[in-house]
Design a protein around this motif. Sequence first.
Motif, short mmCIF file in Angstrom:
data_model
loop_
_atom_site.label_atom_id
_atom_site.label_comp_id
_atom_site.label_asym_id
_atom_site.label_seq_id
_atom_site.Cartn_x
_atom_site.Cartn_y
_atom_site.Cartn_z
N PRO A 1 63.90 10.12 11.08
CA PRO A 1 64.17 11.49 11.52
C PRO A 1 63.36 12.50 10.71
O PRO A 1 63.03 12.26 9.55
CB PRO A 1 65.66 11.66 11.26
CG PRO A 1 66.21 10.28 11.18
CD PRO A 1 65.10 9.43 10.65
N VAL A 2 63.05 13.62 11.33
CA VAL A 2 62.27 14.68 10.70
C VAL A 2 63.05 15.99 10.78
O VAL A 2 64.16 16.02 11.32
CB VAL A 2 60.89 14.83 11.39
CG1 VAL A 2 60.05 13.58 11.21
CG2 VAL A 2 61.05 15.15 12.87
N ALA A 3 62.49 17.07 10.28
CA ALA A 3 63.12 18.38 10.43
C ALA A 3 63.27 18.68 11.92
O ALA A 3 62.42 18.32 12.73
CB ALA A 3 62.29 19.46 9.75
N GLU A 4 64.37 19.32 12.29
CA GLU A 4 64.66 19.58 13.69
C GLU A 4 63.59 20.45 14.33
O GLU A 4 63.14 21.43 13.77
CB GLU A 4 66.02 20.25 13.84
CG GLU A 4 67.20 19.34 13.55
CD GLU A 4 67.54 19.22 12.08
OE1 GLU A 4 66.82 19.77 11.22
OE2 GLU A 4 68.54 18.55 11.78
N ASP A 5 63.19 20.05 15.53
CA ASP A 5 62.23 20.79 16.35
C ASP A 5 62.85 21.08 17.71
O ASP A 5 63.83 20.43 18.11
CB ASP A 5 60.96 19.94 16.61
CG ASP A 5 59.94 20.04 15.49
OD1 ASP A 5 60.03 20.96 14.66
OD2 ASP A 5 59.04 19.18 15.46
N ILE A 6 62.23 21.99 18.43
CA ILE A 6 62.64 22.27 19.80
C ILE A 6 61.81 21.41 20.74
O ILE A 6 60.59 21.35 20.63
CB ILE A 6 62.49 23.77 20.13
CG1 ILE A 6 63.42 24.57 19.21
CG2 ILE A 6 62.80 24.03 21.60
CD1 ILE A 6 63.28 26.07 19.32
N TRP A 7 62.51 20.73 21.63
CA TRP A 7 61.92 19.84 22.61
C TRP A 7 62.23 20.37 24.00
O TRP A 7 63.12 21.21 24.16
CB TRP A 7 62.50 18.43 22.47
CG TRP A 7 62.08 17.73 21.22
CD1 TRP A 7 62.47 18.01 19.93
CD2 TRP A 7 61.19 16.62 21.12
NE1 TRP A 7 61.87 17.14 19.05
CE2 TRP A 7 61.09 16.28 19.76
CE3 TRP A 7 60.48 15.87 22.06
CZ2 TRP A 7 60.30 15.23 19.32
CZ3 TRP A 7 59.70 14.83 21.62
CH2 TRP A 7 59.60 14.52 20.26
N VAL A 8 61.53 19.87 25.00
CA VAL A 8 61.81 20.26 26.38
C VAL A 8 61.63 19.04 27.27
O VAL A 8 60.85 18.13 26.95
CB VAL A 8 60.89 21.43 26.83
CG1 VAL A 8 59.45 21.02 26.90
CG2 VAL A 8 61.35 22.01 28.16
#
Length: 193
Positions: A135-142
């Motif tokens: 897991p990585v730092a939270e990102d915005i996905w679509v």
Amino acid sequence: MKKTLLILSLLAIFNSTFAQSNLETFPVLKGSYMGQKLPGLSPELFAPNIISNGLANRDVAISPDGKEMYFTMHTARFQYAIIVCSKLVNGSWTKPEIVPFATDSRYKYLEPALSYDGQKLFFVSDRPKDGSKEPVAEDIWVVDRKNDTWGEPYNLGAPVNFEGGDFFPSLTKDGTLYFTRNELEGRISNIYR
């Protein structure tokens, strides 16, 4: 071992709340707005004992036609999070099910937000975009709607996503995306568009 137990506990909570084999577990809800009265001027608990059921549920997104409702369920201390969906089918709401793109329990999926036309679903995840497994730092996905299903999610990338965590996507009718970002230094979050 500890991670496996937490995953199993999240699935147990989900299954006990919305058991697939027990029709009495999820009530029969008919009509628009999940059978709830429309909101008024005073704040009220939404869908008591359904979505607002004492568990860690949050981030409700309703489709523009009012026939789909997405929300986040998560374990204590936010170690695991999933997005579930309930749909209005033949006048009744279905039991919430985990959305297909949020089933990998190694990662968190939260904060669903639909585009104005309902053809895109934005969400936050700590899944890596480079194919690694950690897991990585939270990102915005679509994810884009294809016919009546969702396609494969993709990361929005820069300039929206940054090295810190990016959260709470929200879209306007004209397509403007609002979101928050945790800055790398300190615990400061700012709102961007």
